[in-house]
Design a protein around this motif. Structure first.
Motif, PDB file in Angstrom:
ATOM      1  N   LYS A 192      10.781   5.872  -0.285  1.00 42.21           N
ATOM      2  CA  LYS A 192      10.049   5.126  -1.313  1.00 42.21           C
ATOM      3  C   LYS A 192       9.095   6.042  -2.067  1.00 42.21           C
ATOM      4  O   LYS A 192       8.943   5.939  -3.287  1.00 42.21           O
ATOM      5  N   LYS A 193       8.438   6.945  -1.353  1.00 39.71           N
ATOM      6  CA  LYS A 193       7.527   7.888  -2.009  1.00 39.71           C
ATOM      7  C   LYS A 193       8.300   8.765  -2.993  1.00 39.71           C
ATOM      8  O   LYS A 193       7.823   9.025  -4.105  1.00 39.71           O
ATOM      9  N   ASP A 194       9.487   9.211  -2.598  1.00 36.93           N
ATOM     10  CA  ASP A 194      10.296  10.049  -3.464  1.00 36.93           C
ATOM     11  C   ASP A 194      10.763   9.261  -4.690  1.00 36.93           C
ATOM     12  O   ASP A 194      10.744   9.768  -5.813  1.00 36.93           O
ATOM     13  N   GLU A 195      11.177   8.006  -4.483  1.00 39.71           N
ATOM     14  CA  GLU A 195      11.592   7.154  -5.603  1.00 39.71           C
ATOM     15  C   GLU A 195      10.438   6.980  -6.588  1.00 39.71           C
ATOM     16  O   GLU A 195      10.615   7.044  -7.798  1.00 39.71           O
TER      17      GLU A 195
ATOM     18  N   ALA B 161       0.838  -1.193   0.000  1.00 41.21           N
ATOM     19  CA  ALA B 161       0.000   0.000   0.000  1.00 41.21           C
ATOM     20  C   ALA B 161       0.876   1.248   0.000  1.00 41.21           C
ATOM     21  O   ALA B 161       1.813   1.366   0.785  1.00 41.21           O
ATOM     22  N   ILE B 162       0.574   2.178  -0.883  1.00 42.00           N
ATOM     23  CA  ILE B 162       1.357   3.402  -1.001  1.00 42.00           C
ATOM     24  C   ILE B 162       1.363   4.189   0.302  1.00 42.00           C
ATOM     25  O   ILE B 162       2.367   4.764   0.684  1.00 42.00           O
ATOM     26  N   ARG B 163       0.256   4.189   1.024  1.00 36.80           N
ATOM     27  CA  ARG B 163       0.180   4.978   2.264  1.00 36.80           C
ATOM     28  C   ARG B 163       1.149   4.458   3.331  1.00 36.80           C
ATOM     29  O   ARG B 163       1.482   5.176   4.262  1.00 36.80           O
ATOM     30  N   ASN B 164       1.651   3.232   3.188  1.00 36.92           N
ATOM     31  CA  ASN B 164       2.595   2.672   4.156  1.00 36.92           C
ATOM     32  C   ASN B 164       4.054   2.883   3.770  1.00 36.92           C
ATOM     33  O   ASN B 164       4.944   2.438   4.478  1.00 36.92           O
ATOM     34  N   TRP B 165       4.298   3.530   2.637  1.00 40.17           N
ATOM     35  CA  TRP B 165       5.663   3.744   2.201  1.00 40.17           C
ATOM     36  C   TRP B 165       6.348   4.809   3.045  1.00 40.17           C
ATOM     37  O   TRP B 165       5.731   5.796   3.457  1.00 40.17           O
TER      38      TRP B 165
END
Length: 179
Positions: free
Chosen positions: A47-50, A39-43
């Motif tokens: 990881k979000k920047d990548e 899930a993106i919200r758990n990154w």
């Protein structure tokens, strides 16, 4: 039984009031960031920047691809994504099978796939997606992740596509070529 204009307007007003009180649930978005879906919200912030800095492209026609400047969220919601699945049809042993391997220098999963392919008896090439030419070749072939290994038959038709050592092992068991 005919309704009056007042009855219709009253019904429309009731439906509009019901629509104002419609409440849904938040959609959970999953994406593959380091070899598995999460899930993106758990990154974490890294990881979000990548994810934000990934190079994206879209298919404009059946044979041409161009870089895309939109965000990943917009990209993954479009219906024109090519699903990269391993095809598992039976093929006889064929020494004319070749491959193209698409990799990046910063890819954490690429070294294992490169090593696996170097230990096979198949002829193939490694294409560096970090170069402009490699990126364009990947876009042209619908390659959306690295590593990606595309296998071709003697007629240069794609027969398999793999991204992991596990998928490669399955393919080599299917085509009966020594790995």
């Amino acid at each position: 039984m005919a309704r009056t204009l007042q009855e219709v307007e009253k019904e429309i007003q009731e439906v509009e009031n019901q629509l104002k009180n419609v409440h849904g649930t938040e959609t959970e978005v999953y994406a593959r960031i380091v070899g598995y879906y999460r899930a993106i919200r758990n990154w974490n912030n890294g990881k979000k920047d990548e994810y934000k800095n990934r190079k994206l492209f879209e298919m404009n026609s059946e044979t041409e691809a161009t870089p895309k400047a939109e965000t990943n969220e917009e990209f993954y919601t479009q219906s024109n994504i090519i699903e990269n699945k391993v095809v598992t049809e039976n093929k006889s042993q064929d020494s004319s099978i070749t491959y193209e391997m698409f990799t990046r220098k910063t890819c954490p999963n690429c070294p294992a796939v490169k090593e696996y392919m170097q230990n096979t008896s198949l002829q193939g090439i490694n294409i560096d997606v970090d170069t402009e030419e490699g990126f364009n070749q990947a876009a042209h072939k619908g390659v959306f992740a690295s590593p990606t290994v595309i296998f071709y038959d003697s007629d240069k038709q794609e027969i398999y596509r793999a991204h992991t050592v596990e998928e490669l092992t399955e393919i080599f068991e299917t085509i009966s070529v020594s790995a």
